[in-house]
Design an enzyme around this catalytic site. Structure first.
Site, PDB file in Angstrom:
ATOM      1  N   LYS A  40       1.185  -1.227  -0.147  1.00  0.00           N
ATOM      2  CA  LYS A  40       0.404  -0.098   0.110  1.00  0.00           C
ATOM      3  C   LYS A  40       1.029   1.457   0.118  1.00  0.00           C
ATOM      4  O   LYS A  40       1.698   0.993   0.316  1.00  0.00           O
ATOM      5  CB  LYS A  40      -0.789   0.306   1.105  1.00  0.00           C
ATOM      6  CG  LYS A  40      -1.907   1.012   1.733  1.00  0.00           C
ATOM      7  CD  LYS A  40      -2.990   1.419   2.541  1.00  0.00           C
ATOM      8  CE  LYS A  40      -3.236   2.289   3.244  1.00  0.00           C
ATOM      9  NZ  LYS A  40      -2.759   3.633   3.309  1.00  0.00           N
ATOM     10  N   LYS A  45       7.311   0.816   1.975  1.00  0.00           N
ATOM     11  CA  LYS A  45       8.303   0.054   0.614  1.00  0.00           C
ATOM     12  C   LYS A  45       9.580   0.798   0.566  1.00  0.00           C
ATOM     13  O   LYS A  45      10.729   0.379   0.474  1.00  0.00           O
ATOM     14  CB  LYS A  45       7.723  -0.055  -0.398  1.00  0.00           C
ATOM     15  CG  LYS A  45       6.217  -0.687  -0.300  1.00  0.00           C
ATOM     16  CD  LYS A  45       5.394  -0.904  -1.335  1.00  0.00           C
ATOM     17  CE  LYS A  45       5.456   0.309  -2.481  1.00  0.00           C
ATOM     18  NZ  LYS A  45       4.230   2.104  -1.574  1.00  0.00           N
ATOM     19  N   LYS A  71       8.299   9.843  -7.814  1.00  0.00           N
ATOM     20  CA  LYS A  71       8.956  11.171  -7.551  1.00  0.00           C
ATOM     21  C   LYS A  71      10.017  10.524  -6.674  1.00  0.00           C
ATOM     22  O   LYS A  71      10.876  11.250  -6.028  1.00  0.00           O
ATOM     23  CB  LYS A  71       7.529  11.217  -6.211  1.00  0.00           C
ATOM     24  CG  LYS A  71       8.174   9.670  -4.839  1.00  0.00           C
ATOM     25  CD  LYS A  71       7.398  10.288  -4.012  1.00  0.00           C
ATOM     26  CE  LYS A  71       6.460   8.862  -2.866  1.00  0.00           C
ATOM     27  NZ  LYS A  71       6.281   8.142  -3.356  1.00  0.00           N
ATOM     28  N   ASP A 158       0.296   0.601  -4.443  1.00  0.00           N
ATOM     29  CA  ASP A 158      -0.142  -0.547  -4.793  1.00  0.00           C
ATOM     30  C   ASP A 158      -1.364  -1.091  -5.630  1.00  0.00           C
ATOM     31  O   ASP A 158      -2.630  -1.972  -5.419  1.00  0.00           O
ATOM     32  CB  ASP A 158      -1.269  -0.905  -3.466  1.00  0.00           C
ATOM     33  CG  ASP A 158      -2.479   0.291  -3.241  1.00  0.00           C
ATOM     34  OD1 ASP A 158      -2.804   0.790  -3.659  1.00  0.00           O
ATOM     35  OD2 ASP A 158      -3.368   0.455  -2.107  1.00  0.00           O
TER      36      ASP A 158
END
Length: 298
Positions: A40, A45, A71, A158
């Site tokens: 998510k 991550k 980004k 996600d």
């Protein structure tokens, strides 16, 4: 109908309701263990990927981390600053990749980890899968994968459409990062379904879940037991992990506080386990309505 593309061969179904172009065998990553990290949005991550890359390097392996997010902040705790993306540097040479040098887009980070930010197309104008494909082709063109032991794809959010699932075409094992809450477990369920779909045509298999930012793991463990999945590691909500992002450094540079050392040891254990080989998990994701019932409260 027989669909063809000039470079990628024929299409094969990657699950009901979807047809994805098959990966060109020439673009396969060979000789390295390849992992794709999903979860998510905002679940950690990039923090997980960067610290896992650092842990692999601590174990003596040559590591390449590829950030797959517009980004381009996947690797900044390794490099201490935001790096230009592959798409950015390709644009400067009008997409003539032969004019690029490796040091235009690949940068050395903490403990020798090599870092690449794939970036992404401008919003609403392209597909993340194209960006991943161009990045891998560029790395192969410059022979940068030949001396690599471990490749980690840190994948945007996600969303599990064909573009964001593209790293699964390269990976040997996929990991899902999740917290002990409904939203991240719901996202994990969809990601597990995407990995299962890709595994029909590619070598990728589900490794398991990394519990992150969670004091407890009871809901994650209950879900894993239900669908036949394994929890690989558990990282508690340690403030030093949050501060490491603010300090632009890895957890391995955050001192020797007992909580920090425990988290470092858990990353080293996870890296050693993944290097040794994790048996694939054949999980059976739940239907959306069923997971609401399963995780909901009276």
């Amino acid at each position: 109908m027989n669909l063809h593309t000039p470079k990628s061969g024929f299409t094969k179904p990657d699950g009901e309701g979807s047809v994805q172009v098959q990966l060109d065998p020439r673009d396969q990553i060979k000789g390295a263990k390849v992992f794709a990290v999903y979860g998510k949005g905002g679940i950690g991550k990039s923090t997980t990927s960067s610290n896992l890359s650092a842990a692999f390097s601590k174990l003596g392996h040559r590591v390449l981390q590829i950030g797959c997010d517009p980004k381009h902040d996947s690797t900044f705790t390794l490099t201490k600053k935001l790096m230009p993306t592959v798409i950015d540097v390709l644009e400067t040479v009008e997409f003539h990749s032969e004019e690029l040098r490796p040091d235009d887009y690949m940068f050395e980070g903490y403990n020798g980890v090599m870092c690449v930010e794939a970036g992404g197309p401008p919003a609403g104008t392209g597909c993340g899968g194209y960006v991943v494909g161009q990045t891998v082709k560029l790395l192969k063109q410059h022979h940068l994968l030949e001396d690599t032991d471990v490749v980690i794809f840190d994948v945007l959010g996600d969303v599990v459409c064909g573009g964001f699932a593209a790293p699964l075409q390269h990976a040997e094992r996929a990991l899902v990062v999740a917290a002990n809450d409904f939203d991240s477990i719901f996202a994990m369920n969809r990601i597990v379904a995407a990995i299962g779909a890709k595994s029909k045509n590619y070598d990728v298999r589900l490794a398991g879940v990394v519990a992150n930012r969670s004091r407890e793991t009871d809901e994650i463990d209950r879900f894993c037991d239900k669908i036949g999945m394994q929890r690989l590691a558990h990282f508690r909500d340690v403030d030093a992990i949050r501060r490491s992002r603010l300090k632009k450094c890895t957890l391995f540079e955050m001192g020797d506080d007992p909580e920090v050392v425990a988290a470092q040891d858990e990353y080293l254990r996870l890296a050693a386990m993944l290097w040794a080989g994790v048996d694939p998990t054949i999980a059976q994701p739940m239907k959306d309505r069923d997971i609401f019932d399963f995780l909901g409260f009276e």
